[in-house]
Design an enzyme around this catalytic site. Sequence first.
Site, PDB file in Angstrom:
ATOM      1  N   TYR A   1      47.250  50.053  45.517  1.00  0.00           N
ATOM      2  CA  TYR A   1      47.817  49.211  44.461  1.00  0.00           C
ATOM      3  C   TYR A   1      48.336  50.015  43.280  1.00  0.00           C
ATOM      4  O   TYR A   1      49.058  49.499  42.431  1.00  0.00           O
ATOM      5  CB  TYR A   1      46.809  48.153  44.003  1.00  0.00           C
ATOM      6  CG  TYR A   1      45.796  48.617  42.986  1.00  0.00           C
ATOM      7  CD1 TYR A   1      46.055  48.531  41.622  1.00  0.00           C
ATOM      8  CD2 TYR A   1      44.583  49.150  43.386  1.00  0.00           C
ATOM      9  CE1 TYR A   1      45.131  48.961  40.687  1.00  0.00           C
ATOM     10  CE2 TYR A   1      43.658  49.581  42.462  1.00  0.00           C
ATOM     11  CZ  TYR A   1      43.936  49.488  41.112  1.00  0.00           C
ATOM     12  OH  TYR A   1      43.018  49.928  40.195  1.00  0.00           O
TER      13      TYR A   1
ATOM     14  N   CYS B   1      41.064  44.515  38.775  1.00  0.00           N
ATOM     15  CA  CYS B   1      41.046  44.072  37.366  1.00  0.00           C
ATOM     16  C   CYS B   1      42.187  43.126  36.987  1.00  0.00           C
ATOM     17  O   CYS B   1      41.945  41.979  36.645  1.00  0.00           O
ATOM     18  CB  CYS B   1      41.074  45.302  36.459  1.00  0.00           C
ATOM     19  SG  CYS B   1      39.609  46.332  36.643  1.00  0.00           S
TER      20      CYS B   1
ATOM     21  N   THR C   1      32.736  43.459  34.643  1.00  0.00           N
ATOM     22  CA  THR C   1      33.587  42.589  33.831  1.00  0.00           C
ATOM     23  C   THR C   1      33.255  41.126  34.107  1.00  0.00           C
ATOM     24  O   THR C   1      33.228  40.699  35.261  1.00  0.00           O
ATOM     25  CB  THR C   1      35.068  42.836  34.198  1.00  0.00           C
ATOM     26  OG1 THR C   1      35.320  44.232  34.095  1.00  0.00           O
ATOM     27  CG2 THR C   1      35.997  42.060  33.292  1.00  0.00           C
TER      28      THR C   1
ATOM     29  N   THR D   1      32.884  41.799  40.441  1.00  0.00           N
ATOM     30  CA  THR D   1      32.975  40.437  39.900  1.00  0.00           C
ATOM     31  C   THR D   1      34.320  39.860  40.359  1.00  0.00           C
ATOM     32  O   THR D   1      35.274  39.783  39.582  1.00  0.00           O
ATOM     33  CB  THR D   1      32.874  40.445  38.355  1.00  0.00           C
ATOM     34  OG1 THR D   1      33.703  41.507  37.847  1.00  0.00           O
ATOM     35  CG2 THR D   1      31.464  40.652  37.887  1.00  0.00           C
TER      36      THR D   1
ATOM     37  N   ARG E   1      35.894  50.840  31.027  1.00  0.00           N
ATOM     38  CA  ARG E   1      37.347  50.980  30.886  1.00  0.00           C
ATOM     39  C   ARG E   1      37.906  52.071  31.795  1.00  0.00           C
ATOM     40  O   ARG E   1      39.038  52.518  31.575  1.00  0.00           O
ATOM     41  CB  ARG E   1      37.693  51.334  29.436  1.00  0.00           C
ATOM     42  CG  ARG E   1      37.563  50.163  28.486  1.00  0.00           C
ATOM     43  CD  ARG E   1      37.710  50.617  27.073  1.00  0.00           C
ATOM     44  NE  ARG E   1      38.037  49.511  26.179  1.00  0.00           N
ATOM     45  CZ  ARG E   1      38.023  49.601  24.859  1.00  0.00           C
ATOM     46  NH1 ARG E   1      37.668  50.729  24.285  1.00  0.00           N
ATOM     47  NH2 ARG E   1      38.341  48.556  24.129  1.00  0.00           N
TER      48      ARG E   1
ATOM     49  N   ARG F   1      42.658  47.208  47.197  1.00  0.00           N
ATOM     50  CA  ARG F   1      42.235  45.847  46.855  1.00  0.00           C
ATOM     51  C   ARG F   1      43.377  45.078  46.191  1.00  0.00           C
ATOM     52  O   ARG F   1      43.993  45.558  45.250  1.00  0.00           O
ATOM     53  CB  ARG F   1      41.022  45.888  45.917  1.00  0.00           C
ATOM     54  CG  ARG F   1      39.773  46.385  46.630  1.00  0.00           C
ATOM     55  CD  ARG F   1      38.587  46.441  45.718  1.00  0.00           C
ATOM     56  NE  ARG F   1      38.751  47.444  44.681  1.00  0.00           N
ATOM     57  CZ  ARG F   1      37.763  47.788  43.840  1.00  0.00           C
ATOM     58  NH1 ARG F   1      36.595  47.217  43.927  1.00  0.00           N
ATOM     59  NH2 ARG F   1      37.971  48.699  42.917  1.00  0.00           N
TER      60      ARG F   1
ATOM     61  N   LYS G   1      37.226  42.963  26.616  1.00  0.00           N
ATOM     62  CA  LYS G   1      37.559  43.507  27.947  1.00  0.00           C
ATOM     63  C   LYS G   1      38.531  42.568  28.675  1.00  0.00           C
ATOM     64  O   LYS G   1      39.531  43.000  29.252  1.00  0.00           O
ATOM     65  CB  LYS G   1      36.266  43.676  28.763  1.00  0.00           C
ATOM     66  CG  LYS G   1      36.472  44.040  30.214  1.00  0.00           C
ATOM     67  CD  LYS G   1      37.004  45.439  30.396  1.00  0.00           C
ATOM     68  CE  LYS G   1      37.518  45.667  31.794  1.00  0.00           C
ATOM     69  NZ  LYS G   1      38.106  46.976  31.980  1.00  0.00           N
TER      70      LYS G   1
END
Length: 401
Positions: free
Chosen positions: A317, A257, A118, A83, A150, A325, A202
């Site tokens: 990351y 995220c 998410t 997403t 999670r 990403r 979330k």
Amino acid sequence: MKVCVIGQGYVGLTISAFASAENQVIGFDSNKVIVDQLNQGISHIEGISSSSIQEAIKRGTYKASFNPQDIASSEVVVIAVPTPLTLERKPDLKFIESACRSIAENLTSPALIINESTSFPGTLRNLIKPLIDKLSPRALDHFYAISPERVDPGRTDWDQTNTPRLFAGLTREATDRTKNFYSSFCNNLIEVSSPEVAEAAKLFENTFRQVNIALVNEFAQISHALGIPVTETLDAANTKPYGFMKFTPSAGVGGHCIPVDPTYLAYLAAEKGVPATFIERANEVNLEMPRYVVSRVKADNGGSLEGKKVQVIGVSYKPNVADVRETPAALVIKELKLFGAEVTWHDDLVKEWRGESSSKLGGSEISIVVTRHQILGDKEILDSASYVFDTTGTVDGATKL
Ligand SMILES: NC(=O)c1ccc[n+]([C@@H]2O[C@H](COP(=O)([O-])OP(=O)(O)OC[C@H]3O[C@@H](n4cnc5c(N)ncnc54)[C@H](O)[C@@H]3O)[C@@H](O)[C@H]2O)c1
């Protein structure tokens, strides 16, 4: 139960691996390369070993598939697809939509459909259910639920069995079925009153992290200007046993995220005409960090990086994973090049990135540690260059953020 997990990435493969202990799992993915690898027993993500995939294949409880018809007789379908944001930094739900299409066109009997991807509150009720119902050629009464994921890839102390899992269905029956499914591998289930509560929780969890990371990044800059060591100051503050939670400064945020999820919340807030100022400011501060890092390195090196050899150490990351990403390393490298530096990068886990290979550690005048993997010792890092700038606060003897 016959389970189909749509998407075999970080989330989907993790769910598949745990669920296949007690269920029959089809891991459906639109990427044939991933499917072929998985069927050969090769895992492509940290935290899920190839041997666990091989064992599940051998037991006959796991198979990866590229064929949407394999979804047909599933009793449970779990959606675990990306997403991301569009180029205009708006929620991009095209992967959820295409997953819904595959589900609608292929399910032949009523199933429990759970979204783990998410997204903003209302995605299950206002997008997933209506879309599947509309696209389905058969009139089937599916059960719809949400259970936001999670997983923290690379982490071993908190996994699918003990990480508390929120869940809620659109109906009582959907909620009960969801509890029954996750009980097969998770022993910490928390029912909430509506799917929207789970979806919003979330987003808030990751917004909380994003805002606090930005706060500590700004504090690092203030501390440096004041000549106060930020690491020691944070450790000192962290001795307070209540009302404080330690975050550490860094070159910025990355992954799927933290840089993305808060923007989903901000988008919905804007639609309702409510300001999301913290999210926007936190985004700015975090995105500014690579520039700040390079400005510090430049100042410490005679005010110029022109023609200087600089090696960026750690380009994923976060530590101990190969996920690049949205990595802040990309912005650090871009900024270094703008100042005329000759940039190489080293990462034992990433190895290949943007058509380049990881270079050998060392051989530059300047090293900048963006991400610290456990496998690299302090000495190796300190020996890599005469000047080492450490954005992670973990390399003893290096210049700290
Ligand atoms: N990675 C994390 O740490 C993490 C943690 C919690 C939640 N999430 C959320 O979980 C979701 C999935 O993230 P991820 O990190 O697993 O993504 P990922 O990119 O690692 O994996 C997604 C997989 O889905 C496949 N896919 C895309 N569209 C598909 C379709 N229509 N049908 C079948 N397969 C399809 C892709 O080929 C890919 O293999 C996202 O919403 C993400 O925000 C991720």
